[in-house]
Scaffold this motif. Structure first.
Motif, PDB file in Angstrom:
ATOM      1  N   PRO A 187       1.389  -5.628  14.586  1.00  0.00           N
ATOM      2  CA  PRO A 187       1.347  -7.073  14.838  1.00  0.00           C
ATOM      3  C   PRO A 187       0.713  -7.873  13.709  1.00  0.00           C
ATOM      4  CG  PRO A 187      -0.327  -5.960  16.136  1.00  0.00           C
ATOM      5  CD  PRO A 187       0.495  -4.888  15.488  1.00  0.00           C
ATOM      6  N   SER A 188      -0.074  -7.230  12.852  1.00  0.00           N
ATOM      7  CA  SER A 188      -0.751  -7.954  11.775  1.00  0.00           C
ATOM      8  C   SER A 188      -0.554  -7.222  10.450  1.00  0.00           C
ATOM      9  CB  SER A 188      -2.246  -8.084  12.089  1.00  0.00           C
ATOM     10  OG  SER A 188      -2.850  -6.809  12.162  1.00  0.00           O
ATOM     11  N   PRO A 189      -0.791  -7.903   9.310  1.00  0.00           N
ATOM     12  CA  PRO A 189      -0.573  -7.286   7.995  1.00  0.00           C
ATOM     13  C   PRO A 189      -1.433  -6.042   7.783  1.00  0.00           C
ATOM     14  CG  PRO A 189      -0.796  -9.659   7.788  1.00  0.00           C
ATOM     15  CD  PRO A 189      -1.151  -9.331   9.201  1.00  0.00           C
ATOM     16  N   ILE A 190      -0.915  -5.119   6.968  1.00  0.00           N
ATOM     17  CA  ILE A 190      -1.587  -3.850   6.682  1.00  0.00           C
ATOM     18  C   ILE A 190      -2.339  -3.983   5.358  1.00  0.00           C
ATOM     19  CG2 ILE A 190      -1.309  -1.373   6.417  1.00  0.00           C
ATOM     20  CD1 ILE A 190      -0.430  -2.513   9.143  1.00  0.00           C
ATOM     21  N   LEU A 191      -3.638  -3.755   5.390  1.00  0.00           N
ATOM     22  CA  LEU A 191      -4.448  -3.839   4.178  1.00  0.00           C
ATOM     23  C   LEU A 191      -4.463  -2.516   3.413  1.00  0.00           C
ATOM     24  CD1 LEU A 191      -7.496  -5.843   5.569  1.00  0.00           C
ATOM     25  CD2 LEU A 191      -5.490  -6.712   4.359  1.00  0.00           C
ATOM     26  N   LYS A 192      -4.434  -1.397   4.148  1.00  0.00           N
ATOM     27  CA  LYS A 192      -4.520  -0.090   3.482  1.00  0.00           C
ATOM     28  C   LYS A 192      -4.009   0.975   4.427  1.00  0.00           C
ATOM     29  CE  LYS A 192      -7.882   3.421   2.140  1.00  0.00           C
ATOM     30  NZ  LYS A 192      -9.291   3.843   2.162  1.00  0.00           N
ATOM     31  N   LEU A 193      -3.401   2.021   3.858  1.00  0.00           N
ATOM     32  CA  LEU A 193      -3.064   3.207   4.651  1.00  0.00           C
ATOM     33  C   LEU A 193      -3.346   4.450   3.834  1.00  0.00           C
ATOM     34  CD1 LEU A 193      -0.094   3.908   3.300  1.00  0.00           C
ATOM     35  CD2 LEU A 193       0.739   2.364   5.039  1.00  0.00           C
ATOM     36  N   GLN A 194      -3.610   5.552   4.538  1.00  0.00           N
ATOM     37  CA  GLN A 194      -4.011   6.792   3.871  1.00  0.00           C
ATOM     38  C   GLN A 194      -3.606   7.989   4.703  1.00  0.00           C
ATOM     39  OE1 GLN A 194      -8.239   7.171   3.407  1.00  0.00           O
ATOM     40  NE2 GLN A 194      -8.132   9.096   2.268  1.00  0.00           N
ATOM     41  N   TYR A 195      -2.973   8.970   4.053  1.00  0.00           N
ATOM     42  CA  TYR A 195      -2.677  10.247   4.706  1.00  0.00           C
ATOM     43  C   TYR A 195      -3.974  11.016   4.951  1.00  0.00           C
ATOM     44  CZ  TYR A 195       2.434  10.844   4.579  1.00  0.00           C
ATOM     45  OH  TYR A 195       3.782  10.764   4.823  1.00  0.00           O
ATOM     46  N   SER A 213       0.840  -1.193   0.000  1.00  0.00           N
ATOM     47  CA  SER A 213       0.000   0.000   0.000  1.00  0.00           C
ATOM     48  C   SER A 213       0.878   1.247   0.000  1.00  0.00           C
ATOM     49  CB  SER A 213      -0.934   0.007   1.217  1.00  0.00           C
ATOM     50  OG  SER A 213      -1.837   1.089   1.152  1.00  0.00           O
ATOM     51  N   LEU A 214       0.422   2.284  -0.721  1.00  0.00           N
ATOM     52  CA  LEU A 214       1.164   3.541  -0.836  1.00  0.00           C
ATOM     53  C   LEU A 214       0.191   4.713  -0.745  1.00  0.00           C
ATOM     54  CD1 LEU A 214       3.545   2.870  -3.879  1.00  0.00           C
ATOM     55  CD2 LEU A 214       4.278   3.294  -1.539  1.00  0.00           C
ATOM     56  N   CYS A 215       0.695   5.859  -0.269  1.00  0.00           N
ATOM     57  CA  CYS A 215      -0.120   7.075  -0.255  1.00  0.00           C
ATOM     58  C   CYS A 215       0.800   8.297  -0.226  1.00  0.00           C
ATOM     59  CB  CYS A 215      -1.061   7.097   0.955  1.00  0.00           C
ATOM     60  SG  CYS A 215      -2.232   8.477   0.931  1.00  0.00           S
ATOM     61  N   TRP A 216       0.476   9.310  -1.052  1.00  0.00           N
ATOM     62  CA  TRP A 216       1.223  10.570  -1.085  1.00  0.00           C
ATOM     63  C   TRP A 216       0.657  11.525  -0.037  1.00  0.00           C
ATOM     64  CZ3 TRP A 216       5.295  11.723  -4.393  1.00  0.00           C
ATOM     65  CH2 TRP A 216       5.499  10.864  -5.478  1.00  0.00           C
ATOM     66  N   SER A 217       1.541  12.358   0.511  1.00  0.00           N
ATOM     67  CA  SER A 217       1.054  13.470   1.330  1.00  0.00           C
ATOM     68  C   SER A 217       0.481  14.552   0.418  1.00  0.00           C
ATOM     69  CB  SER A 217       2.186  14.042   2.193  1.00  0.00           C
ATOM     70  OG  SER A 217       3.187  14.612   1.376  1.00  0.00           O
ATOM     71  N   ARG A 218      -0.228  15.507   1.002  1.00  0.00           N
ATOM     72  CA  ARG A 218      -0.908  16.513   0.194  1.00  0.00           C
ATOM     73  C   ARG A 218       0.069  17.370  -0.597  1.00  0.00           C
ATOM     74  NH1 ARG A 218      -5.811  18.754  -0.385  1.00  0.00           N
ATOM     75  NH2 ARG A 218      -5.967  20.966  -0.809  1.00  0.00           N
TER      76      ARG A 218
END
Length: 528
Positions: free
Chosen positions: A82-90, A46-51
């Motif tokens: 502790p567990s896998p990351i499905l999504k992340l968002q700034y 998962s990837l996300c840009w800052s503003r």
């Protein structure tokens, strides 16, 4: 092999996460790789840009969340879950906050400055298959669970503001797979397990309050094939919705206002779709399947007569005879009454210094007028170094092969080690700070879904992670991310979907065109 991709806010840079842990940043205007960050050891999921585009946050399948400085390629800090990351968002307005959705856990709101975290409340403690997303301005967080319950939480206080349940026609609830917001307007979509995409108006949700019963604006589905959807998103202006099939490399495009199916884009047969991203301001779509990024765009025909009706294209040079007074500063033949009547227009001063905000990038003119001057739109290209680990300008860096994040970009090489002290006056970073996030009752033996996907699992497990001894040797390594596919392979199949040779795109700039003809596999109608 590419696994996930995301555009920055202006669409000038495309970040691609690869299964060898690298993040490849592709310049969308020059059609070339601008930077490669050796980010993780395991695949990037998962990837996300800052503003403002200066920061990039990434998650890998080994449960690590990292924040990166895009210019230097340095890791600012890491978080271990502790567990896998499905999504992340700034946070759309505050680059200090990141929303993380761990597997089998309630969503977590991270504060980067003090490394603190807040676990968001959920509707049912026994159902922790929760997805979450910020709304367009980051004022609220929308969460959805496997029982179809949507909660709207205040971002600052985490208080429940509104809630409703997504039900099928038989009043049975259906699991929420993802929540996506449009860049313009107040609409958002919910992708559910019953293979229907529901479009709602966020203002109506807030008006209905707790346990409301809002009706969706549109219900989008494939009635013929009953296609399940892997990934859905809005167009840059929010007028169209694209959904990628979970069965094959096919993209379905609907018009939001009417709900009619506009176009179906078919990729290579037998490939599974991994990710879809719509360009923020242009009718261009990037999709990933089998580790290859495909760019879908319109066939643009240059029509100069649209700008000037009397425009003529010349096959050869033509001698032009000018009128006697055509280029005179003052027309001597002009009559006096006409001259006085045109004085007002001639004396008006034209402002050529102030820069007006571009409406396509602004959701309001009040809070965004001063943002663009500090935004990172493009990356400078440094000369390639044969062996980036050798530093001819000074002593060799300490601990060269231990921390992948110190490697930075393959294009900056040893010169980055010299620039870093001069940039902030501090000695070079040896290791980024790692914070362990403790979550109660979360299983620690979960495996990320990317590592267990049917069909592509063999190739991913085989090359997952960066093998020893390949650090800084992308040129000769078989594990170099192949972003834009193999032309010969696609030509043999009779489908020209990528138009580039291995490793690097063929960048032959065409004046007035963002995408070369080689990158235009299909004609996307009606998306102007």
């Amino acid at each position: 092999m590419a696994l996930t991709c995301t555009f920055n806010r202006w669409g000038t840079l495309l970040a691609v996460g690869c299964n060898d842990g690298r993040i490849v940043i592709w310049d969308f205007l020059t059609r070339g790789i601008a930077k490669i960050i050796s980010a993780h050891i395991h695949p990037v999921c998962s990837l996300c840009w800052s503003r403002d585009g200066h920061k990039l946050v990434s998650a890998s399948t080994d449960n690590i969340v990292s924040q990166w400085d895009v210019l230097t390629g340095d890791c600012d800090q890491r978080f271990r879950f502790p567990s896998p990351i499905l999504k992340l968002q700034y946070h759309p307005r505050d680059a200090d906050k990141v929303l993380v959705c761990p597997m089998k856990s309630a969503p977590v709101l991270l504060t980067l400055s003090d490394s603190k975290h807040v676990v968001l409340p959920v509707d049912d403690d026994s159902d922790l298959n929760v997805v979450a997303a910020f709304d367009r301005r980051g004022e609220y967080i929308y969460t959805g669970n496997a029982k179809g319950k949507i909660l709207v939480l205040n971002t600052d206080t985490q208080d429940l503001v509104a809630s409703f349940r997504v039900t099928t026609g038989t009043s049975n609830s259906t699991a929420i797979k993802s929540i996506e917001f449009a860049r313009k307007g107040s609409c958002f979509l919910i992708n559910t397990a019953d293979r229907i995409i529901r479009v709602y108006d966020g203002r109506e949700i807030l008006t209905c309050g707790r346990d409301g019963e809002p009706e969706p604006m549109q219900k989008l589905q494939d009635l013929v094939n009953r296609t399940p959807w892997k990934r859905c998103c809005f167009s840059g202006d929010g007028e169209y919705i694209v959904a990628g099939s979970a069965r094959q490399h096919a993209l379905y495009i609907w018009e939001k206002s009417i709900g009619n199916l506009v176009k179906i884009l078919h990729g290579t047969r037998g490939e599974l779709l991994l990710d879809v991203a719509w360009h923020p301001v242009r009718p261009i779509i990037a999709s990933i399947s089998s580790g290859v990024v495909s760019i879908w765009a319109q066939n643009q025909v240059e029509n100069w007569s649209a700008f000037a009706p009397d425009f003529k294209e010349l096959d050869e040079n033509v001698e032009y005879e000018e009128r006697e007074s055509e280029f005179d500063i003052e027309d001597e033949d002009k009559s006096e009454p006409e001259q006085t009547g045109a004085n007002a227009a001639e004396d008006e001063e034209v402002d050529v210094t102030s820069v007006d905000p571009i409406p396509a990038f602004c959701s309001s003119f009040s809070d965004e007028e001063l943002e663009d001057h500090k935004a990172l739109l493009y990356l400078p290209i440094a000369p390639e170094v044969e062996d980036p680990e050798e530093n001819p300008f000074g002593p060799p860096p300490d601990g060269g092969g231990q921390n992948p994040s110190e490697d930075g970009s393959a294009h900056t090489g040893g010169d980055k080690k010299q620039r870093q002290p001069s940039a902030d006056g501090a000695p070079p970073k040896k290791k980024a700070r790692t914070t362990t996030i403790e979550l109660q009752g979360v299983p620690s033996d979960e495996v990320h879904p990317l590592l267990g996907v049917k069909g592509d699992s063999k190739s991913k497990k085989k090359t997952a992670g960066r093998p020893k001894g390949t650090k800084g040797k992308e040129k000769d390594s078989p594990f170099r991310p192949k972003l834009f596919g193999d032309r010969e392979r696609e030509r043999d199949r009779g489908v020209a979907v990528d138009g580039a040779v291995k490793g690097r795109p063929e960048a032959v700039p065409v004046p007035g065109n963002l995408v070369t003809p080689a990158f235009k596999p299909h004609d996307v109608q009606g998306l102007d």
